[in-house]
Design an enzyme around this catalytic site. Structure first.
Site, mmCIF file in Angstrom:
data_model
loop_
_atom_site.group_PDB
_atom_site.id
_atom_site.type_symbol
_atom_site.label_atom_id
_atom_site.label_comp_id
_atom_site.label_asym_id
_atom_site.label_seq_id
_atom_site.Cartn_x
_atom_site.Cartn_y
_atom_site.Cartn_z
ATOM 1 N N SER A 1 0.797 -1.237 0.000
ATOM 2 C CA SER A 1 0.000 0.000 0.000
ATOM 3 C C SER A 1 0.823 1.279 0.000
ATOM 4 O O SER A 1 0.262 2.351 -0.200
ATOM 5 C CB SER A 1 -0.917 0.028 1.216
ATOM 6 O OG SER A 1 -2.153 -0.539 0.883
ATOM 7 N N LYS B 1 0.522 3.742 -2.724
ATOM 8 C CA LYS B 1 -0.657 4.618 -2.891
ATOM 9 C C LYS B 1 -0.315 6.108 -2.908
ATOM 10 O O LYS B 1 -0.827 6.845 -3.752
ATOM 11 C CB LYS B 1 -1.717 4.286 -1.836
ATOM 12 C CG LYS B 1 -2.391 2.941 -2.153
ATOM 13 C CD LYS B 1 -3.308 2.459 -1.060
ATOM 14 C CE LYS B 1 -4.000 1.166 -1.491
ATOM 15 N NZ LYS B 1 -4.245 0.228 -0.422
ATOM 16 N N TYR C 1 -2.685 -2.360 -10.758
ATOM 17 C CA TYR C 1 -2.687 -2.175 -9.294
ATOM 18 C C TYR C 1 -1.867 -3.277 -8.603
ATOM 19 O O TYR C 1 -1.033 -2.992 -7.738
ATOM 20 C CB TYR C 1 -4.139 -2.154 -8.788
ATOM 21 C CG TYR C 1 -4.228 -2.159 -7.284
ATOM 22 C CD1 TYR C 1 -3.968 -1.002 -6.546
ATOM 23 C CD2 TYR C 1 -4.553 -3.320 -6.590
ATOM 24 C CE1 TYR C 1 -4.018 -1.013 -5.154
ATOM 25 C CE2 TYR C 1 -4.606 -3.345 -5.207
ATOM 26 C CZ TYR C 1 -4.340 -2.190 -4.497
ATOM 27 O OH TYR C 1 -4.374 -2.206 -3.122
ATOM 28 N N TYR D 1 -4.505 3.021 7.684
ATOM 29 C CA TYR D 1 -5.751 2.249 7.705
ATOM 30 C C TYR D 1 -6.681 2.796 8.794
ATOM 31 O O TYR D 1 -6.702 4.004 9.057
ATOM 32 C CB TYR D 1 -5.484 0.754 7.940
ATOM 33 C CG TYR D 1 -4.400 0.147 7.073
ATOM 34 C CD1 TYR D 1 -4.503 0.179 5.692
ATOM 35 C CD2 TYR D 1 -3.303 -0.481 7.632
ATOM 36 C CE1 TYR D 1 -3.527 -0.405 4.895
ATOM 37 C CE2 TYR D 1 -2.322 -1.071 6.830
ATOM 38 C CZ TYR D 1 -2.447 -1.020 5.472
ATOM 39 O OH TYR D 1 -1.482 -1.590 4.698
ATOM 40 N N VAL E 1 1.043 -3.937 3.874
ATOM 41 C CA VAL E 1 0.973 -5.255 4.511
ATOM 42 C C VAL E 1 2.247 -6.083 4.327
ATOM 43 O O VAL E 1 2.400 -7.134 4.939
ATOM 44 C CB VAL E 1 -0.262 -6.065 4.046
ATOM 45 C CG1 VAL E 1 -1.551 -5.433 4.513
ATOM 46 C CG2 VAL E 1 -0.253 -6.263 2.546
HETATM 47 N N1 GLU Z 1 -1.792 -5.302 -2.351
HETATM 48 C C1 GLU Z 1 -2.507 -5.239 -1.114
HETATM 49 C C2 GLU Z 1 -3.984 -5.403 -1.377
HETATM 50 O O1 GLU Z 1 -4.532 -4.675 -2.135
HETATM 51 C C3 GLU Z 1 -2.198 -3.947 -0.464
HETATM 52 C C4 GLU Z 1 -2.758 -3.890 0.891
HETATM 53 C C5 GLU Z 1 -1.977 -3.057 1.832
HETATM 54 O O2 GLU Z 1 -0.755 -3.033 1.848
HETATM 55 O O3 GLU Z 1 -2.659 -2.394 2.606
HETATM 56 O O4 GLU Z 1 -4.609 -6.272 -0.835
#
Ligand code: GLU
Length: 305
Positions: free
Chosen positions: A61, A64, A189, A241, A259
């Site tokens: 993430s 992002k 993505y 989050y 994650v």
């Molecule tokens: N590639 C992960 C997903 O979309 C990213 C999640 C994350 O790192 O929060 O599930």
């Protein structure tokens, strides 16, 4: 600084055992839970590090904010703002923000998956592989590391198990928000999340957001200062989050976790920080990483509040 980082890494290493490595993407479950590393790049370009700072892991993430930055650079603030909202969701990264009959742009946030999937459609390019290449190129430029690349095994693992992300992309399409082929958008993505980085890369990237688009020590302007403000503001409210409020109280810095165990934290005008420890807390944030950041923040009075 090196001695302080060494000390904090050793003090926090026992807490790596309290975290759980992400298991929902099978390739991520292979990470070594005992690892903890940190790198700091100061606004004048000095680099300090400790622990397993050179271990590579997938950015997940933490792509992002870079995705948001490229969307801003390609389209300008008004267009991006009209397509993806900025209100904090207070929800997990894979939450489906759909409580009403209508899903609107203002329900999306760039730091949670639905918003980030939509951001992929705003990146300029004649094909999705080309958009991904432009995102990878920007990531390399911010990190000052031309060798960054996509981890194909993690990408495939995520693609095979990404039903929830797939559901989100199709929901966006059914609500008239996503106009391209959802599978192509998702491919971009998933690959973007699978870029391999280390703590130094994250610290360099964070530092460009800390010094408003410049790269220390040369001062080269990589992107407009206004976009650093935009990205940092969204990180502050939604980067960790559904733990963002708690993190704001504990640490008080714009930051993004992934994650894969990474955290990128921005100390405005002072430094960029990259942390790695793959044991996650129940919200999906690096458990020992947050503790380490909290203590570093106290020692150096980093909170922006
Ligand atoms: N590639 C992960 C997903 O979309 C990213 C999640 C994350 O790192 O929060 O599930």
């Amino acid at each position: 600084m090196d001695a302080l980082l060494e000390k904090l890494v050793e003090e926090n290493r026992p807490f790596t055992r309290e975290g759980r490595v992400a298991g929902y993407i099978p390739e991520l479950a292979k990470a070594d839970r005992d690892e903890l590393g940190i790198c700091v790049v100061s606004s004048d370009g000095r680099i300090s590090s400790a622990g397993e700072y050179g271990r590579t892991f997938t950015i997940q993430s933490i792509i992002k904010p870079i995705l948001l930055l490229l969307a801003l650079m390609d389209n300008g603030e008004d267009t991006v703002r009209a397509r993806v909202g900025v209100e904090a969701t207070g929800k997990p990264f894979d939450a489906i923000n759909y409580t009403d009959q209508a899903l609107l742009s203002e329900h999306l946030n760039p730091m949670v998956n639905m918003g980030a999937i939509l951001l992929c459609t705003l990146i300029h390019g004649t094909s999705y592989p080309q958009r991904l290449e432009r995102l990878l190129e920007l990531t390399r430029r911010l990190a000052g590391n031309p060798s960054l690349s996509v981890d194909e095994a993690v990408y495939r693992s995520e693609k095979q198990t990404g039903s929830r992300n797939r559901a989100m992309a199709f929901l966006l399409e059914s609500c008239g928000l996503l106009h391209d082929d959802p599978e192509e958008v998702l491919d971009c993505y998933f690959r973007a999340c699978s870029i391999r980085v280390d703590c130094r890369d994250l610290a360099h990237i964070a530092c460009t957001f800390a010094v408003r688009g410049r790269r220390p020590p040369s001062g080269e302007q990589l992107f407009p200062a206004r976009y650093a403000h935009y990205v940092n503001a969204v990180l502050m409210t939604c980067g960790m989050y559904n733990g963002s409020g708690d993190f704001a109280v504990k640490v008080g810095l714009p930051a993004k976790s992934g994650v894969g165990g990474g955290i990128m934290a921005v100390s405005p005008a002072r430094m960029g920080i990259g942390i790695y420890s793959p044991g996650l807390d129940e919200k999906g944030n690096s458990l020992a990483g947050i503790r380490l950041l909290e203590q570093l923040g106290r020692r150096l009075s980093l909170s922006i509040f």
